[in-house]
Design a protein around this motif. Structure first.
Motif, PDB file in Angstrom:
ATOM      1  N   ARG A   1      -1.958  -4.197   4.180  1.00  0.00           N
ATOM      2  CA  ARG A   1      -1.052  -3.943   3.054  1.00  0.00           C
ATOM      3  C   ARG A   1      -0.131  -5.130   2.802  1.00  0.00           C
ATOM      4  O   ARG A   1       0.152  -5.472   1.656  1.00  0.00           O
ATOM      5  CB  ARG A   1      -0.197  -2.709   3.324  1.00  0.00           C
ATOM      6  N   LEU A   2       0.335  -5.746   3.868  1.00  0.00           N
ATOM      7  CA  LEU A   2       1.299  -6.840   3.750  1.00  0.00           C
ATOM      8  C   LEU A   2       0.648  -8.170   3.375  1.00  0.00           C
ATOM      9  O   LEU A   2       1.089  -8.849   2.446  1.00  0.00           O
ATOM     10  CB  LEU A   2       2.053  -7.015   5.076  1.00  0.00           C
ATOM     11  N   ILE A   3      -0.396  -8.527   4.068  1.00  0.00           N
ATOM     12  CA  ILE A   3      -0.943  -9.876   3.963  1.00  0.00           C
ATOM     13  C   ILE A   3      -2.162  -9.974   3.067  1.00  0.00           C
ATOM     14  O   ILE A   3      -2.278 -10.885   2.258  1.00  0.00           O
ATOM     15  CB  ILE A   3      -1.342 -10.395   5.368  1.00  0.00           C
ATOM     16  N   ASN A   4      -3.088  -9.058   3.232  1.00  0.00           N
ATOM     17  CA  ASN A   4      -4.412  -9.286   2.689  1.00  0.00           C
ATOM     18  C   ASN A   4      -4.968  -8.060   1.974  1.00  0.00           C
ATOM     19  O   ASN A   4      -5.959  -7.496   2.414  1.00  0.00           O
ATOM     20  CB  ASN A   4      -5.325  -9.678   3.864  1.00  0.00           C
ATOM     21  N   PRO A   5      -4.359  -7.628   0.875  1.00  0.00           N
ATOM     22  CA  PRO A   5      -4.849  -6.407   0.227  1.00  0.00           C
ATOM     23  C   PRO A   5      -6.229  -6.549  -0.429  1.00  0.00           C
ATOM     24  O   PRO A   5      -6.919  -5.561  -0.607  1.00  0.00           O
ATOM     25  CB  PRO A   5      -3.775  -6.109  -0.813  1.00  0.00           C
ATOM     26  N   GLU A   6      -6.646  -7.758  -0.797  1.00  0.00           N
ATOM     27  CA  GLU A   6      -7.936  -7.941  -1.464  1.00  0.00           C
ATOM     28  C   GLU A   6      -9.103  -7.820  -0.478  1.00  0.00           C
ATOM     29  O   GLU A   6     -10.077  -7.138  -0.731  1.00  0.00           O
ATOM     30  CB  GLU A   6      -8.040  -9.316  -2.149  1.00  0.00           C
ATOM     31  N   LYS A   7      -9.033  -8.526   0.614  1.00  0.00           N
ATOM     32  CA  LYS A   7     -10.110  -8.533   1.611  1.00  0.00           C
ATOM     33  C   LYS A   7      -9.505  -8.051   2.928  1.00  0.00           C
ATOM     34  O   LYS A   7      -8.778  -8.775   3.591  1.00  0.00           O
ATOM     35  CB  LYS A   7     -10.676  -9.941   1.779  1.00  0.00           C
ATOM     36  N   ALA A   8      -9.800  -6.831   3.260  1.00  0.00           N
ATOM     37  CA  ALA A   8      -9.151  -6.195   4.407  1.00  0.00           C
ATOM     38  C   ALA A   8      -9.596  -6.798   5.738  1.00  0.00           C
ATOM     39  O   ALA A   8     -10.765  -7.127   5.929  1.00  0.00           O
ATOM     40  CB  ALA A   8      -9.440  -4.707   4.398  1.00  0.00           C
ATOM     41  N   PHE A   9      -8.627  -6.911   6.650  1.00  0.00           N
ATOM     42  CA  PHE A   9      -8.920  -7.267   8.035  1.00  0.00           C
ATOM     43  C   PHE A   9      -9.566  -6.058   8.693  1.00  0.00           C
ATOM     44  O   PHE A   9      -9.279  -4.919   8.355  1.00  0.00           O
ATOM     45  CB  PHE A   9      -7.638  -7.581   8.817  1.00  0.00           C
ATOM     46  N   ARG A  10     -10.411  -6.315   9.659  1.00  0.00           N
ATOM     47  CA  ARG A  10     -10.930  -5.260  10.521  1.00  0.00           C
ATOM     48  C   ARG A  10     -10.143  -5.325  11.824  1.00  0.00           C
ATOM     49  O   ARG A  10      -9.566  -6.347  12.160  1.00  0.00           O
ATOM     50  CB  ARG A  10     -12.416  -5.478  10.810  1.00  0.00           C
ATOM     51  N   ARG A  11     -10.144  -4.228  12.554  1.00  0.00           N
ATOM     52  CA  ARG A  11      -9.423  -4.198  13.829  1.00  0.00           C
ATOM     53  C   ARG A  11      -9.930  -5.303  14.747  1.00  0.00           C
ATOM     54  O   ARG A  11      -9.157  -5.968  15.440  1.00  0.00           O
ATOM     55  CB  ARG A  11      -9.595  -2.835  14.505  1.00  0.00           C
ATOM     56  N   GLU A  12     -11.236  -5.551  14.718  1.00  0.00           N
ATOM     57  CA  GLU A  12     -11.836  -6.572  15.581  1.00  0.00           C
ATOM     58  C   GLU A  12     -11.358  -7.981  15.229  1.00  0.00           C
ATOM     59  O   GLU A  12     -11.367  -8.868  16.077  1.00  0.00           O
ATOM     60  CB  GLU A  12     -13.362  -6.518  15.488  1.00  0.00           C
ATOM     61  N   ASP A  13     -10.950  -8.183  13.965  1.00  0.00           N
ATOM     62  CA  ASP A  13     -10.437  -9.491  13.553  1.00  0.00           C
ATOM     63  C   ASP A  13      -9.080  -9.782  14.185  1.00  0.00           C
ATOM     64  O   ASP A  13      -8.768 -10.924  14.519  1.00  0.00           O
ATOM     65  CB  ASP A  13     -10.277  -9.557  12.027  1.00  0.00           C
ATOM     66  N   LEU A  14      -8.283  -8.735  14.335  1.00  0.00           N
ATOM     67  CA  LEU A  14      -6.917  -8.905  14.835  1.00  0.00           C
ATOM     68  C   LEU A  14      -6.810  -8.720  16.341  1.00  0.00           C
ATOM     69  O   LEU A  14      -5.915  -9.275  16.972  1.00  0.00           O
ATOM     70  CB  LEU A  14      -5.991  -7.904  14.138  1.00  0.00           C
TER      71      LEU A  14
END
Length: 74
Positions: free
Chosen positions: A55-68
């Motif tokens: 919601r804060l950083i990347n609303p267009e291309k969502a992060f996956r939990r595995e990315d973070l």
């Protein structure tokens, strides 16, 4: 430096900015622990942080939990 800390530092965002995205579910202590990365972050907290960061950083291309959280700790 964790991936979350790297992203927030690059965007000059604070822990409070993340908490504001999900104020009823997320607190400053949870964000700080994830930023430090000294202890494993529970899966539920990982999911909350992933949603808040999307919601804060990347609303267009969502992060996956595995990315973070590449270690995949439960």
């Amino acid at each position: 430096m964790t991936k979350i800390d790297e992203l927030l530092s690059a965007g000059n965002w604070t822990n409070h900015d993340v908490v504001e995205q999900l104020p009823g579910n997320l607190n400053h202590k949870m964000v700080q622990k994830a930023r430090l990365g000294k202890k494993p972050v529970p899966r539920h907290t990982q999911d909350l942080l992933t949603e808040a960061l999307n919601r804060l950083i990347n609303p267009e291309k969502a992060f996956r939990r595995e990315d973070l959280f590449p270690a995949g700790v439960d």
